[in-house]
Design a protein around this motif. Structure first.
Motif, mmCIF file in Angstrom:
data_model
loop_
_atom_site.group_PDB
_atom_site.id
_atom_site.type_symbol
_atom_site.label_atom_id
_atom_site.label_comp_id
_atom_site.label_asym_id
_atom_site.label_seq_id
_atom_site.Cartn_x
_atom_site.Cartn_y
_atom_site.Cartn_z
ATOM 1 N N THR A 164 48.319 -6.615 -4.664
ATOM 2 C CA THR A 164 46.977 -7.363 -4.609
ATOM 3 C C THR A 164 46.811 -8.321 -5.654
ATOM 4 O O THR A 164 47.955 -8.903 -6.098
ATOM 5 C CB THR A 164 45.975 -6.434 -4.750
ATOM 6 O OG1 THR A 164 45.377 -6.278 -6.293
ATOM 7 C CG2 THR A 164 46.374 -4.711 -3.799
ATOM 8 N N GLY A 165 45.688 -9.126 -4.897
ATOM 9 C CA GLY A 165 45.538 -10.201 -5.889
ATOM 10 C C GLY A 165 45.025 -10.580 -7.820
ATOM 11 O O GLY A 165 44.436 -10.595 -7.868
ATOM 12 N N GLU A 166 45.352 -8.655 -8.062
ATOM 13 C CA GLU A 166 45.004 -8.464 -9.108
ATOM 14 C C GLU A 166 45.718 -9.227 -10.057
ATOM 15 O O GLU A 166 46.695 -9.218 -10.275
ATOM 16 C CB GLU A 166 45.465 -7.012 -10.078
ATOM 17 C CG GLU A 166 44.623 -6.273 -10.453
ATOM 18 C CD GLU A 166 45.378 -6.993 -12.109
ATOM 19 O OE1 GLU A 166 44.229 -7.003 -13.098
ATOM 20 O OE2 GLU A 166 45.435 -7.506 -11.998
ATOM 21 N N HIS A 167 44.831 -9.643 -11.475
ATOM 22 C CA HIS A 167 45.857 -10.779 -12.140
ATOM 23 C C HIS A 167 46.927 -10.677 -13.390
ATOM 24 O O HIS A 167 47.498 -11.828 -12.764
ATOM 25 C CB HIS A 167 44.475 -11.685 -12.592
ATOM 26 C CG HIS A 167 44.388 -13.006 -13.374
ATOM 27 N ND1 HIS A 167 44.455 -14.000 -13.165
ATOM 28 C CD2 HIS A 167 45.512 -13.115 -14.848
ATOM 29 C CE1 HIS A 167 44.956 -15.429 -13.787
ATOM 30 N NE2 HIS A 167 45.738 -14.982 -15.001
ATOM 31 N N LEU A 175 49.506 -10.984 2.025
ATOM 32 C CA LEU A 175 49.796 -10.326 0.718
ATOM 33 C C LEU A 175 48.625 -11.422 0.180
ATOM 34 O O LEU A 175 48.569 -10.153 -0.904
ATOM 35 C CB LEU A 175 51.200 -10.342 0.494
ATOM 36 C CG LEU A 175 52.285 -9.396 0.675
ATOM 37 C CD1 LEU A 175 53.732 -9.262 0.032
ATOM 38 C CD2 LEU A 175 51.780 -7.708 -0.093
ATOM 39 N N LYS A 176 49.157 -12.380 -0.107
ATOM 40 C CA LYS A 176 48.044 -13.535 -1.077
ATOM 41 C C LYS A 176 46.820 -13.717 -0.772
ATOM 42 O O LYS A 176 45.813 -14.299 -1.164
ATOM 43 C CB LYS A 176 48.659 -14.490 -0.747
ATOM 44 C CG LYS A 176 47.752 -15.904 -2.051
ATOM 45 C CD LYS A 176 48.489 -14.704 -3.072
ATOM 46 C CE LYS A 176 47.418 -16.297 -4.186
ATOM 47 N NZ LYS A 176 47.293 -15.634 -6.046
ATOM 48 N N SER A 177 46.695 -12.798 1.198
ATOM 49 C CA SER A 177 44.653 -12.522 1.220
ATOM 50 C C SER A 177 44.492 -11.047 0.648
ATOM 51 O O SER A 177 43.057 -11.494 0.278
ATOM 52 C CB SER A 177 44.760 -11.872 2.729
ATOM 53 O OG SER A 177 45.086 -11.359 2.675
ATOM 54 N N LEU A 178 45.217 -10.507 0.070
ATOM 55 C CA LEU A 178 44.080 -9.587 -0.629
ATOM 56 C C LEU A 178 43.617 -9.472 -1.507
ATOM 57 O O LEU A 178 44.337 -9.658 -2.958
ATOM 58 C CB LEU A 178 45.912 -8.328 -0.565
ATOM 59 C CG LEU A 178 46.442 -7.990 0.658
ATOM 60 C CD1 LEU A 178 47.893 -6.966 -0.356
ATOM 61 C CD2 LEU A 178 45.470 -7.366 1.071
#
Length: 427
Positions: free
Chosen positions: A229-232, A285-288
Motif C-alpha cells: 500500500t502507500g504506507e510511507h 498499486l500506487k493508488s492504494l
C-alpha cells in the motif's frame, strides 16, 4: 467444355479449404500464445515445478500451518495430469478450487484470486494448457498431514464462508489502465495470496482495495511479504509508478531488491509482461492508500542523523564490527548500497518492517539468482548460515535496523535460531 472447368473449380475449392484451415490454425496458435502469456502473468510455473523437475509437473513442497502440501501436475498428461479435464472442469478448479473428481484443493492454490479471471482469459488458458504444454507422466504426491488435518471436506465450509465467486468487474470512475492493473493484481497475479495477512482459518483478510488489510504484508513460508500500500515506511509510499514498474521488470530499484519467492515471480512472470500491463499494475498499486505500518514518523535520510562511524567501531558493538567485515563492501558505510545492483539498507522498507523474518531469512540463506532474459544478475546475497551464529546474525541485523535513521526494534538471537531451524528443515 463444361468438363474443362472441373479441375479449375476443384483447385479453387481446395485452395479455399486450405485457406480456411490455415486461418483456423493461426487462430488456434494465437489463442494458445495468449494463454501462454496469461499463464506467465499467473506465474503458474513457479509453484507447479519442483527444483530440477520438469516444467508444470508439480511436486514443489509448500508449507502450511498444518503441514506440507505438494503442488500438482498440471501438464495435459491424461493419467497423472489434467489431460482429461473439460474446459468447464478446468475453470471450476481455477475459480472454485475443486478438482475433476470433486475433491477440494487447499487454498494454498490461489483460487480465491483466480475466481476473478474472466471467461475469455479462462478459455485461452485452457487452450494453452491442453495444446501448448508438453505432457509429463508424474504422479502427484500426497500431503504430509496427519489425520484429521488431512480431511478435505471442511474446505467446502471454508469456501462457503470465504470464497467470492464473482469475476472481476471494472470499477466505475476508474480509467482503463487502473482497471487492467486491478484485474492483474487481484486476479491472475494473485498478489494478495502472499502480501495480505491471513486469518485463523488461513483466509486472506481482504481480496481487494475495499479492505484495509489488503496487501498490507503477510508472513508466509518463513518470509514476510512486503506491504504494497502507500504506507510511507514499510510500503510503497516513497516509490513512484516508475519505481514499481522497474522493480517488477528487473527485481531491483533505488529502494529495494527482490528476495525469497519474489525472485521467482520476477524470473518467471513479471519480466515477461508487456510494458502496458506493468504500467497498469504500477498505476493500481500506487493508488492504494496507506494502510498497515506502525504509526512511526515517516522515514527520511538525514545525513547528519544517519551518519554512522564504522572506521573504528567500539569493541563492545558486535553488530557494527560484523557489518564492517561482512556487509559494508556491498551496502556501504552510509547504508545506501549501490542500487540497483546492491540494495540499500537505509530506509529499505524490508528493514523498516516490524517483522524481521525476511531480514533473518535472507541473511541466513541468501537470495536465489535473478535471471533477466537468460542472464543472471550479479552480486546475489550470499548465505551466512554456515558463517555466523545466531547471536552474530541478531547483532548485525540489530545494528542495521538501528543505523541510518532506521530506528527499528532489535532482532533477538532466539528468533534467528527459530528461523534457522525452520529453513534448514525445508531445504
Amino acid at each position: 467444355m463444361r468438363n474443362a472447368f472441373k479441375p479449375l473449380v476443384a483447385a479453387l475449392c481446395a485452395s479455399g479449404a486450405l485457406g480456411m484451415m490455415s486461418s483456423a490454425r493461426a487462430a488456434d496458435d494465437a489463442l494458445v500464445a495468449r494463454g501462454a502469456y496469461l499463464a506467465k502473468a499467473g506465474d503458474c510455473i513457479a509453484c507447479h515445478s519442483a527444483p530440477r523437475g520438469k516444467p508444470l509437473a508439480g511436486g514443489l513442497p509448500m508449507m502450511t500451518p498444518v503441514g506440507a502440501i505438494y503442488t500438482t501436475n498440471i501438464t495435459p498428461d491424461p493419467e497423472t495430469g489434467i489431460g482429461r479435464y473439460t474446459e468447464e472442469e478446468f475453470a471450476r478448479a481455477l475459480r472454485e478450487g475443486v478438482a475433476k473428481d470433486g475433491h477440494n484443493l487447499y487454498p494454498a492454490m490461489p483460487y480465491p484470486s483466480y475466481a476473478k479471471i474472466n471467461d475469455e482469459d479462462m478459455h485461452a488458458l485452457y487452450a494453452y494448457f491442453m495444446q501448448g504444454v508438453t505432457p509429463v507422466k508424474q504422479a502427484n504426491r500426497e500431503p504430509d498431514m496427519k489425520w484429521p488435518l488431512n480431511m478435505r471436506w471442511p474446505l467446502k465450509i471454508w469456501n462457503a464462508v470465504f470464497l467470492d465467486k464473482g469475476i472481476y468487474q471494472n470499477k466505475t470512475g476508474k480509467d482503463v489502465a487502473w482497471n487492467r492493473g486491478a484485474y492483474l493484481i487481484q486476479g491472475l497475479g494473485h498478489c494478495g495470496s502472499c502480501h495480505t495477512p491471513r486469518g485463523i482459518a488461513f483466509q486472506e483478510k481482504g481480496l481487494d482495495e475495499s479492505s484495509g488489510a489488503y496487501l498490507t504484508g503477510g508472513l508466509l513460508d518463513n518470509w514476510f511479504a512486503s506491504n504494497l500500500t502507500g504506507e510511507h515506511n514499510t510500503g510503497l509510499g516513497r516509490w513512484s509508478e516508475q519505481d514499481i514498474a522497474t522493480f517488477l521488470k528487473t527485481g531491483a530499484n533505488a529502494h529495494a531488491s527482490a528476495f525469497g519467492s519474489m525472485t521467482s515471480v520476477i524470473n518467471n512472470s513479471t519480466q515477461e509482461l508487456s510494458d502496458a500491463d506493468i504500467a497498469a499494475m504500477a498505476r493500481y498499486l500506487k493508488s492504494l492508500p496507506a494502510s498497515g505500518g506502525d504509526s512511526r514518523a515517516p522515514y527520511s535520510y538525514d545525513a547528519k542523523a544517519s551518519k554512522v562511524s564504522l572506521t573504528r567501531p567500539a569493541a563492545t558493538d558486535s553488530g557494527a564490527r560484523l557489518y564492517t567485515v561482512y556487509c559494508m563492501h556491498c551496502h556501504g558505510a552510509d547504508g545506501r548500497g549501490f542500487a540497483p545492483m546492491l540494495a540499500p539498507l537505509a530506509g529499505n522498507p524490508n528493514v523498516l518492517e516490524k517483522d524481521a523474518s525476511s531480514l533473518i531469512n535472507v541473511t541466513l540463506n541468501g537470495t536465489g539468482d535473478l535471471v533477466l532474459h537468460g542472464v543472471p544478475a550479479p552480486y546475489p546475497m550470499p548465505r551466512y548460515a554456515p558463517v555466523l551464529n545466531d547471536r552474530q546474525i541478531a547483532d548485525v541485523l540489530t545494528f542495521v535496523r538501528g543505523a541510518w535513521n532506521n530506528n527499528t526494534p532489535a532482532v533477538q538471537a532466539e528468533d534467528v535460531a527459530k528461523l534457522r531451524k525452520a529453513t534448514q528443515a525445508a531445504r
